[in-house]
Design an enzyme around this catalytic site. Structure first.
Site, PDB file in Angstrom:
ATOM      1  CD  GLU A 286     -32.335  49.968 -15.930  1.00 45.68           C
ATOM      2  OE1 GLU A 286     -31.226  50.083 -16.243  1.00 45.68           O
ATOM      3  OE2 GLU A 286     -33.003  49.051 -15.905  1.00 45.68           O
ATOM      4  N   GLY A 287     -34.997  50.374 -20.382  1.00 46.85           N
ATOM      5  CA  GLY A 287     -36.368  50.370 -20.793  1.00 46.85           C
ATOM      6  C   GLY A 287     -36.486  52.003 -21.400  1.00 46.85           C
TER       7      GLY A 287
END
Ligand SMILES: Cc1cc2nc3c(=O)[nH]c(=O)nc-3n(C[C@H](O)[C@H](O)[C@H](O)COP(=O)(O)OP(=O)(O)OC[C@H]3O[C@@H](n4cnc5c(N)ncnc54)[C@H](O)[C@@H]3O)c2cc1C
Length: 599
Positions: free
Chosen positions: A445-446
């Site tokens: 998610e980054g």
């Protein structure tokens, strides 16, 4: 292993006493129809039963057996499919959904707590419904009416789940590099072809259809991120009469074998001329995906917290039972446990340090998560100034929720393992699973490095400090109005110092970055943590104040415990920011002066 107990009392304390969510709900017309305190309490209590009785018990087996793959078919671990069925039948898949399409429209302050419970039960399980809720949010905001009627209703009903297909083998943090193609067709749909990797819940056996949100580029799209569009690609096409139609050439090539979250299917997904439908506008796909990603980023932050909460509960129970050594002050104050050959390890300062670190950081993270969720609720359901302020604060603090909570989550699950000594390293007690499960939250998610850049470069520097000022103004006003509040000076004074240091550091970094942009890249990670501890100090001050008002020092155990823990946070944990500030201020030279060959 301790049985998981949802911290319902702390959740109610935050909702109604610290943040007065019930008053906010009544004030916002769009929310007043959906929720009040009684509904919220019923939701949290029922959800706690699912997390404690249905999800937590399957976690260990899910880790041991994991997901299997044969001839393109993905089979989840025993009990998962059944748990999902129970979960969906309870209506939980609709909790935060748009009321116009069968959702329950609950505020984020509640759904965040719901997510914490699911994830403490089992992160692998929670990923399936939480990803679907995120995809639904993006579809509700950017999808056409037809797509919403056809797909959103079925996602809320729990009939179908969803996945998020961004990553390709050569394109992770830099999504501008993706190669998946979408070719326009005469009927208005698109033919999607490409390979995605690491797709969580890309394939599984919970539901008969899976809705994929896929990033792809048109053949003539501009290069880089500005050429990315978002498509809804179902595993099976859906007929006019809403029955399932033909297979849409969406297949799973293999699944990954991983360090943790073993019961979550991480899939290589192949799209081969699959029929896709545009979501939002052409070439604006990244913005549409960000609706989902921002939701998921807070969700992943909550995963870090959840793993840490589960680890803390185990560690506390173990520490009370485990007898090793005698308290250091036995000779002076007498033996604490004279009927046994040793004291419980709770007598040791170092064990208390680990447990209190976990307790203070967990309760602080839950409070900060509630504060950020409240901003999201103002952004979604509020109007005028309140809406704008909510949007600003939610955007500013989303990377903090993602990266700070997950870094703490990993630190804390390691501490929870350490409390068990050697028994924490072997499988039996479940502590090592929590360490392995928590680790991914810092990466997907980054990555947390990307989150730190998002905070300092995009949000703080990108707005020339104006977004930060919205936060510091609020905290400074709080400090101002509580200067004289009885019993609060031990919290207000260090909070004021922390906020003033954060402001000064920001000015310093932004000034230096005018001549050397690398100053921001090299300070970003430290900066995010400094901001995290400062924001946590703000919510700890609020919790301490509420507890003092409730006669905390001499009153109920719950409030007494809060005041002690607040004190611990301010004296032992908030000072961590000082070394981080020294590091952030040290400049970028020492990182770039060394040639690559000299590494
Ligand atoms: C179990 C699992 C589940 C996943 N689920 C999904 C999913 O459902 N859907 C999906 O699309 N993806 C998913 N991912 C992919 C995940 O989001 C990516 O792995 C992650 O975003 C990082 O991308 P990367 O692996 O290509 O690393 P890279 O982008 O190659 O990064 C390598 C390192 O370089 C750093 N770095 C890169 N660029 C910069 C920069 N500009 N500034 C500073 N540092 C930088 C990173 O922080 C990292 O430390 C999943 C991954 C895993 C392991």
């Amino acid at each position: 292993v301790a049985e998981y107990k949802v911290p319902l009392k702390d959740m109610s304390f935050l909702l109604y006493e610290v943040f007065k969510a019930d008053e906010m709900w009544q004030k916002l017309p769009k929310l007043a129809e959906q929720v009040d305190k009684d509904t919220a309490e019923a939701i949290l209590q029922e959800c706690a039963k699912i997390a404690e009785q249905e999800i937590d018990p399957i976690s260990r087996q899910g880790d041991e057996i994991g997901v299997s793959f044969k001839d393109g078919v993905v089979t989840t671990a025993p009990g998962y499919k059944e748990a999902f069925k129970t979960y969906a039948e309870g209506g939980w898949t609709a909790l935060g959904g748009d009321v116009n399409y069968g959702g329950m429209g609950m505020p984020k302050m509640l759904t965040a707590m719901h997510e914490e419970m699911l994830n403490s039960g089992d992160i692998s399980f929670a990923l399936y419904p939480v990803l679907t809720a995120g995809a639904a949010l993006s579809l509700a905001k950017h999808g056409s009416e037809e797509l919403k009627q056809r797909y959103l209703t079925r996602m809320y009903a729990g009939d179908w789940t969803a996945s998020m297909c961004l990553t390709e083998s050569h394109s992770g943090s830099d999504l501008g590099l993706i190669r998946t193609k979408a070719v326009p067709q005469e009927d208005g749909s698109y033919s999607v072809t490409g390979n995605k990797i690491f797709i969580t819940a890309g394939e599984h056996d919970f539901t008969e259809n899976i809705v994929h949100l896929v990033l792809a580029k048109l053949p003539d799209a501009p290069a880089g991120p500005r050429g990315i569009s978002l498509f809804l690609v179902p595993k099976f096409n859906v007929n006019e009469d809403e029955t399932l139609g033909e297979f849409n050439n969406v297949s799973c090539g293999s699944i990954e074998h991983k360090m943790g979250i073993n019961a979550s299917a991480t899939c290589v997904m192949n799209f081969d001329g699959s029929k896709g439908f545009l979501v939002g506008e052409l070439n604006k796909g990244l913005a549409c995906m960000f609706t989902m990603m921002n939701f998921e980023r807070i969700g992943v932050g909550i995963q870090g917290l959840s793993a840490s909460v589960r680890s803390y509960q185990n560690a506390l129970e173990y520490a009370k039972d485990r007898l090793q050594g005698r308290a250091l002050d036995s000779k002076v104050n007498g033996v604490k446990n004279p009927n046994q050959e040793a004291d419980s390890i709770m007598v040791h300062g170092d064990v208390r340090r680990m447990l209190l670190n976990m307790k203070a950081l967990n309760e602080g993270s839950r409070a900060l998560s509630s504060y950020i969720s409240m901003q999201l609720d103002y952004a979604t359901f509020g109007e005028g100034e309140e809406e704008v302020k909510g949007e600003t604060l939610a955007a500013l603090m989303t990377p903090i929720a993602k990266a700070f909570f997950t870094d703490l989550g990993f630190e804390n699950t390691v501490a929870g393992q350490q409390v068990f000594g050697g028994h924490g390293y072997i499988r039996e007690w479940g502590q090592e699973q929590l360490v392995r499960d928590a680790r991914i939250t810092q990466i997907y998610e980054g990555t947390n490095g990307i989150q730190a850049m998002d905070l300092l470069m995009r949000k703080v520097a990108g707005s020339k400090g104006t977004m930060l000022k919205v936060f510091t103004d609020e905290v400074n006003a709080y400090i101002e109005s509580n200067q004289e509040t009885q019993g609060m000076s031990e919290f207000i004074t260090p909070l004021a110092q922390a906020i003033s240091d954060l402001t000064e550091l920001t000015t310093d970094l932004l000034t230096k970055s005018e001549s050397d942009i690398n100053e921001l890249g090299t300070a970003a990670n430290d900066y995010l943590h400094i901001f995290g501890y400062t924001a946590m100090a703000y919510v700890w001050a609020k919790m301490a104040q509420t507890s003092l008002t409730n006669n905390g020092e001499s009153g109920d155990d719950f409030y007494q415990s809060k005041i002690h823990t607040a004190r611990y946070f301010f004296t032992r944990l908030l000072p961590r920011r000082l070394s981080l500030i020294a590091s952030a201020k040290s400049g970028s030279d020492c990182l770039f002066a060394i040639d690559d060959e000299l590494f």
